[in-house]
Design an enzyme around this catalytic site. Sequence first.
Site, PDB file in Angstrom:
ATOM      1  N   ILE A  38       5.492   2.495   6.178  1.00 52.36           N
ATOM      2  CA  ILE A  38       5.904   1.094   6.273  1.00 52.36           C
ATOM      3  C   ILE A  38       6.147   0.477   4.900  1.00 52.36           C
ATOM      4  O   ILE A  38       7.196  -0.139   4.685  1.00 52.36           O
ATOM      5  CB  ILE A  38       4.883   0.291   7.101  1.00 52.36           C
ATOM      6  CG1 ILE A  38       4.916   0.773   8.559  1.00 52.36           C
ATOM      7  CG2 ILE A  38       5.174  -1.205   7.029  1.00 52.36           C
ATOM      8  CD1 ILE A  38       3.839   0.167   9.434  1.00 52.36           C
ATOM      9  N   GLY A  85      -8.622  -3.184  -0.599  1.00 58.73           N
ATOM     10  CA  GLY A  85      -8.207  -4.461  -1.163  1.00 58.73           C
ATOM     11  C   GLY A  85      -7.525  -5.386  -0.187  1.00 58.73           C
ATOM     12  O   GLY A  85      -6.984  -6.424  -0.588  1.00 58.73           O
ATOM     13  N   GLU A 116      -2.609  -3.691  -6.090  1.00 58.23           N
ATOM     14  CA  GLU A 116      -3.725  -2.828  -6.464  1.00 58.23           C
ATOM     15  C   GLU A 116      -3.276  -1.398  -6.723  1.00 58.23           C
ATOM     16  O   GLU A 116      -3.897  -0.660  -7.480  1.00 58.23           O
ATOM     17  CB  GLU A 116      -4.793  -2.846  -5.383  1.00 58.23           C
ATOM     18  CG  GLU A 116      -4.345  -2.233  -4.060  1.00 58.23           C
ATOM     19  CD  GLU A 116      -5.385  -2.420  -2.975  1.00 58.23           C
ATOM     20  OE1 GLU A 116      -6.397  -3.085  -3.236  1.00 58.23           O
ATOM     21  OE2 GLU A 116      -5.191  -1.895  -1.866  1.00 58.23           O
ATOM     22  N   GLY A 176       0.821  -1.201   0.000  1.00 57.49           N
ATOM     23  CA  GLY A 176       0.000   0.000   0.000  1.00 57.49           C
ATOM     24  C   GLY A 176       0.857   1.253   0.000  1.00 57.49           C
ATOM     25  O   GLY A 176       1.937   1.294  -0.579  1.00 57.49           O
ATOM     26  N   ILE A 177       0.347   2.278   0.696  1.00 59.75           N
ATOM     27  CA  ILE A 177       1.028   3.565   0.735  1.00 59.75           C
ATOM     28  C   ILE A 177       1.339   3.920   2.183  1.00 59.75           C
ATOM     29  O   ILE A 177       0.645   3.489   3.101  1.00 59.75           O
ATOM     30  CB  ILE A 177       0.142   4.656   0.090  1.00 59.75           C
ATOM     31  CG1 ILE A 177       0.941   5.941  -0.149  1.00 59.75           C
ATOM     32  CG2 ILE A 177      -1.101   4.923   0.919  1.00 59.75           C
ATOM     33  CD1 ILE A 177       0.201   6.957  -1.001  1.00 59.75           C
ATOM     34  N   GLY A 178       2.412   4.676   2.392  1.00 57.65           N
ATOM     35  CA  GLY A 178       2.763   5.105   3.738  1.00 57.65           C
ATOM     36  C   GLY A 178       4.196   4.773   4.085  1.00 57.65           C
ATOM     37  O   GLY A 178       4.972   4.273   3.270  1.00 57.65           O
TER      38      GLY A 178
END
Length: 613
Positions: free
Chosen positions: A214, A331, A233, A210-212
């Site tokens: 981590i 997702g 995704e 994902g985003i961020g």
Amino acid sequence: MDIALPEKPDWHKLLKSGCRVFVGGHASVPYALIQDLIDNSRGFSDIELVHGLALGDTRWAREEHRQLFKVNTFFIGGQEVRRAVDEGRADYTPCFLSEVSSLFTDGTLALDAVLINVSPPDEFGYCSLGASVDICMSAVRHCDLVIAQINKHVPRTAGHSYVHIDELNACIEHDEPLTEVLPPPIDNQAERIGQYVAMLVENGATLQFGIGKIPSATLKYLCKHKDLGIHSEMLTDSIIELIESGAVTNRNKTFHPGKTVTSFAIGSRRLYDFIDNNPHIEFYASSYVNKPTNIAKNDNMIAINSALEVDLTGQVVADSIGHDFYSGIGGQVDFVSGASISKGGKPIIALPSTAKNETVSRIVPSITEGAGVVTSRGNVHYVVTEYGVASLKGKSIRERALELIRVAHPKFRAHLLEEVRKHYWVPHYQEKYPTDIPELGAIQLQKLVIQGETFYLRPLNPADERRLQEFFYSHTKETLRLRYNYDPKQMSREKSCNLVSVDQKTDAALCIVRQDGSRIAIHAVGRFYYYPEDNACEAAFVTRETHQGKGMATRLLAKLIDIARQRGINFMMAYVRADNKPMITIFEQHGFKRKRSDDPSDVELVLDLREQQ
């Protein structure tokens, strides 16, 4: 050749009050198109705007437009949308991202119109949805009225991202940059989580993230990996460095080999330029990218997702903080499910151990009242915090609780153990909570490659109770006699619990384990017991017979000596049977000296640690 564009929208001919309109989202919201609708909205009311995550100025959700629009979002984001949901002026509809398109096709959320942001048409009349194919393509394919903002800043992306100009019923031409989300700075906490997650990724794996902070930290520590693939995704700026490092080749992918597969991108202008006309990155609808059976077609699929809190059974809360809805399902479940049935796949939940400046633990005895479980305890294989990796697949509630307490922040571990003891999730004799070995540093896990096999050196902890019991019963009588100086017949769970429940700040207990997925086996154990009255410690170790002679005991002893020296201990002692020549040799190779003994069957060895302090 010249491409004729559709006329500008006459909104009163196209829409009516009470209709349902889909709005393209993420970084590619058609802001100018929405503003044109607002400017020409006289006489309209109760138009339902349906969308996913919408970045930037979500002006339509403001209080001033509450009579004109009713927002229905699949993912809460943006200040105005979040405020509208909190105040009850907007709705949140939870749905797996892979299944949103079915709401359009089966009439559950039948669409009257679709508003999208697209690139100018090419010479053949095809416009691209660019950085936001996701659920936009499904909306376009299942609605008869498509209105577009034609925008030269929308990148042209490969895959199934194209809409022909003939499919548009109306359009406006307005150029405005896509919303940029700059990579967040990576702090020490995210660095540590990223390092642990990267340890779970083998060469040749396929990644979702994902985003961020981590994900950015994780991808940073994957740049030295080989032949990674991407089926995710979303894409962020972090993939640029990973691809440019050569770590991503996609050649080992078993689904869309050779290609990075995604459905939307969120990042800086640099990312949008990177995906523009890039034939190696293909965009498809979320119904395709996020379909769990498609995800599972990638062998060694690694799904990396986050959470707001995880309870001690492994239940994951990801879209709400108590009764307050915060984001969405997105997702996560799609990829956790897909990775869990992928051959060699690993679903990973990665999160900081605390929130609110370390005043709140994100590892909790039970989920907060009002919060909802997004990912069930049956789907989670790994939970990673800055304190390590908790392996949950195939683990009992007792083992899960102890694994998760181990990766919780140290100041919350005693309370967490106290809470689960109330429910008998752990036995009455489990009195000690896991502790770290400070001298090992921030990362309590060290990867070892021994004769071509990968092992991990780490502290022994209470979750190893059953593993230590299995380790004991793997020994031959000869090994037991040499280690214990007699032939013990039993290693009860209670005795095993006592041996793995170590106050690592006083004593020290290390193990070397082999881990294949969630299958963990101890192959060597080394420990010392501290005697404060003499400022000395007694060391011992034992290795599984199949791995004796490979240097495991040597590695453990060297590490124990280093820990003892850092603690300022004066002497390390060992008592070994005289006929245990290999063990005596290992101690002597590390500088131990024999002491005279009245018992010829035993050898006492001593190392003066002050000599090199």
